[in-house]
Scaffold this motif. Structure first.
Motif, PDB file in Angstrom:
ATOM      1  N   ARG A   1       0.939  -1.153   0.024  1.00 50.81           N
ATOM      2  CA  ARG A   1      -0.053  -0.034   0.100  1.00 50.81           C
ATOM      3  C   ARG A   1       0.824   1.122   0.013  1.00 50.81           C
ATOM      4  O   ARG A   1       1.847   1.239   0.597  1.00 50.81           O
ATOM      5  N   LYS A   2       0.441   2.075  -0.987  1.00 49.83           N
ATOM      6  CA  LYS A   2       0.975   3.537  -0.926  1.00 49.83           C
ATOM      7  C   LYS A   2       0.208   4.513   0.088  1.00 49.83           C
ATOM      8  O   LYS A   2      -0.979   4.351   0.100  1.00 49.83           O
ATOM      9  N   SER A   3       0.903   5.331   0.806  1.00 53.10           N
ATOM     10  CA  SER A   3       0.221   6.387   1.348  1.00 53.10           C
ATOM     11  C   SER A   3      -0.447   7.388   0.459  1.00 53.10           C
ATOM     12  O   SER A   3       0.113   7.634  -0.499  1.00 53.10           O
ATOM     13  N   LEU A   4      -1.579   7.781   1.000  1.00 53.19           N
ATOM     14  CA  LEU A   4      -2.519   8.340   0.181  1.00 53.19           C
ATOM     15  C   LEU A   4      -2.218  10.083   0.394  1.00 53.19           C
ATOM     16  O   LEU A   4      -2.481  10.877  -0.737  1.00 53.19           O
ATOM     17  N   THR A   5      -1.935  10.207   1.461  1.00 55.09           N
ATOM     18  CA  THR A   5      -1.772  11.761   2.006  1.00 55.09           C
ATOM     19  C   THR A   5      -0.204  11.997   2.275  1.00 55.09           C
ATOM     20  O   THR A   5       0.078  11.145   3.062  1.00 55.09           O
ATOM     21  N   ARG A   6       0.354  12.976   2.015  1.00 59.30           N
ATOM     22  CA  ARG A   6       1.635  13.607   2.597  1.00 59.30           C
ATOM     23  C   ARG A   6       1.334  14.807   3.192  1.00 59.30           C
ATOM     24  O   ARG A   6       1.250  15.769   2.508  1.00 59.30           O
ATOM     25  N   PRO A   7       1.625  14.957   4.321  1.00 58.65           N
ATOM     26  CA  PRO A   7       1.587  16.336   4.818  1.00 58.65           C
ATOM     27  C   PRO A   7       2.687  17.273   4.338  1.00 58.65           C
ATOM     28  O   PRO A   7       3.804  17.029   4.217  1.00 58.65           O
TER      29      PRO A   7
ATOM     30  N   THR B   1     -12.977   7.874   4.928  1.00 64.29           N
ATOM     31  CA  THR B   1     -12.035   6.778   4.730  1.00 64.29           C
ATOM     32  C   THR B   1     -11.901   6.108   3.606  1.00 64.29           C
ATOM     33  O   THR B   1     -12.929   6.656   2.511  1.00 64.29           O
ATOM     34  N   TYR B   2     -10.783   5.431   3.107  1.00 65.06           N
ATOM     35  CA  TYR B   2     -10.832   4.996   1.604  1.00 65.06           C
ATOM     36  C   TYR B   2     -10.825   3.523   1.674  1.00 65.06           C
ATOM     37  O   TYR B   2     -10.222   2.738   2.346  1.00 65.06           O
ATOM     38  N   ILE B   3     -11.463   2.785   0.787  1.00 67.56           N
ATOM     39  CA  ILE B   3     -11.907   1.474   0.826  1.00 67.56           C
ATOM     40  C   ILE B   3     -11.628   1.068  -0.728  1.00 67.56           C
ATOM     41  O   ILE B   3     -12.105   1.675  -1.799  1.00 67.56           O
TER      42      ILE B   3
END
Length: 71
Positions: free
Chosen positions: A23-29, A58-60
């Protein structure tokens, strides 16, 4: 049945397992982002209905792509 037996049967019939991608991170602060203030101080109890309203997203993962669920 043990693991070796299953592996033997799968090899015999040309069946291979499917490995999912990581899984890749969806958000990067942002580096300089300031966190939003916690206005309810993690106290979700309210004296009456409609006094405190909070939301979440949430992301599904689905076969057709990502499903975004917001409340």
């Amino acid at each position: 049945m043990n693991r070796k037996r299953i592996a033997h049967i799968m090899r015999e019939r040309g069946i291979s397992g499917v490995t999912r991608r990581g899984r890749k991170s969806l958000t990067r602060p942002a580096k300089r982002a300031v966190p939003a203030p916690d206005l309810i101080a993690r106290d979700f109890t309210a004296p009456a209905p409609g006094m405190k309203l909070v939301g979440d997203i949430t992301y599904i993962p689905t076969d057709e792509g990502w499903l975004y669920l917001a409340t």
